[in-house]
Design a protein around this motif. Structure first.
Motif: not given
Length: 366
Positions: A72-100
């Motif tokens: 369960a830990s392995l499946i949850g960790w891999r599932l979380a990585r697949r969900i979080i990876a695109p969110l991190k890229t969106v968050a990083a791009a949003a921070r750059r846009i917020a700085t101009g």
């Protein structure tokens, strides 16, 4: 970076999977106990089960539980990585846009879910529109300053000359000053119309009108200008009734015809109105030099002119066609530059064909 008290999504998904495993184990264990209780207490009470709990049983249960938790830990960790990876890229791009930095875009990691793909695509479209709006705003501010500076400089020079006695006051001189003031007023009114359109506040007084009548009125108002430009107008004004703001449409038609006067002098111009399916159409086709493919794509941009070297006296303010599109879209329609293999420019305004309330009630009214 500060994290919220609830923890990261990765850890929460992993804990949820562990909790799910423990819950499943508890359900299975309780189910087995209930099963044996029913078997030996109700169905076969005379049976003598072996009630001793061996060490091997404990080890086996522990191994099963440990294997379940690790899985369960392995499946949850891999599932979380697949969900979080695109969110991190969106968050990083949003921070750059917020700085101009409006050129920032989010990347789509491989193996992402369809929902993540849609999120990244929508975010990048939003970022692209923000970048375009920022560029247009910067260009518009510069262009507005340039457009206002020219008549203001001329006005100041004339008034200073009048004060110094260089110019002799008279009706003709004052008429020229009034003309420059009218130019300023026209630019301000055009900017106001575009601002109201962008804010969705361009009010329309909808009444039953016929595009043929409004086009004829616009041609009559510009009769002298068309004659001075050496333009011969061919009219094909078929009835095209709808509900619209007649004054705003005349403003749009005049802007299209003034564009033809400016860029297609001594060329034939054909003005048409017609009904095309569920739309009513106004089309102005001139026999001038036309514009390039890139020009057709940018013709409705604010302050854009087909020839940047033109002065304002020849090129206008660069707000005519943008106002045409703003008025068309305020009516729920569209303004288009039609592609053509022949020289010239064809501007089309398409509006939805709306029956008047009276004609909708009375089938005999046309």
């Amino acid at each position: 970076m500060h994290r919220e008290r609830g923890g990261s999504l990765n850890s929460r998904i992993t804990l949820a999977m562990i909790g799910l495993t423990l819950t499943a184990f508890a359900v299975v264990y309780v189910g087995m106990m209930a099963y044996f209780f029913v078997i030996y207490e109700w169905l076969y009470p005379q049976a003598t089960p072996d009630e001793s709990w061996r060490l091997g049983d404990t080890v086996m249960v522990g191994l099963v539980l440990g294997f379940g938790l690790m899985t369960a830990s392995l499946i949850g960790w891999r599932l979380a990585r697949r969900i979080i990876a695109p969110l991190k890229t969106v968050a990083a791009a949003a921070r750059r846009i917020a700085t101009g930095d409006f050129s920032a875009r989010a990347d789509l990691p491989p193996g992402s879910f369809g929902e993540a793909r849609d999120l990244v695509a929508d975010f990048n479209r939003m970022a692209e529109r923000l970048q375009h709006a920022e560029t247009e705003l910067a260009y518009s501010n510069s262009a507005i300053a340039h457009e206002l500076r020219t008549p203001l400089t001329i006005l100041r020079g004339r008034l200073q000359g009048l004060l110094d006695g260089v110019f002799e006051p008279g009706p003709q001189f004052y008429c020229r000053l009034i003309a420059h003031v009218d130019d300023l007023s026209g630019i301000v009114e055009e900017l106001r119309t575009l601002a109201l359109s962008n804010a969705g506040q361009l009010d329309l007084a909808l009444t039953p009108i016929d595009l043929a009548d409004e086009a004829a009125a616009a041609l009559t108002a510009l009769e002298a200008e068309l004659a001075a430009a050496g333009i011969a107008v061919t009219r094909n004004l078929d009835p095209a009734a709808t509900l619209a703001d007649g004054a705003r449409l005349r403003q749009a038609f005049v802007a299209v015809l003034e564009n033809a006067c400016r860029y297609a002098p001594h060329a034939p111009v054909q003005v048409q109105t017609a009904i095309d399916g569920t739309d009513v159409v106004f089309r102005c086709t001139d026999g001038g030099p036309g514009i390039s493919e890139d020009g057709r794509a940018r013709a409705f941009d604010r302050f854009w002119r087909a020839d940047d070297s033109r002065g304002r006296s020849l090129g206008g303010s660069g707000l005519g066609l943008p106002i045409v599109r703003a008025i068309a879209r305020a009516h729920g329609g569209e303004a288009l530059i039609l592609a053509s293999d022949t020289p010239g420019l064809a501007v089309e305004i398409r509006l939805p064909r709306r029956p008047s309330p009276r004609s909708a009630r009375d089938p005999h009214v046309r």
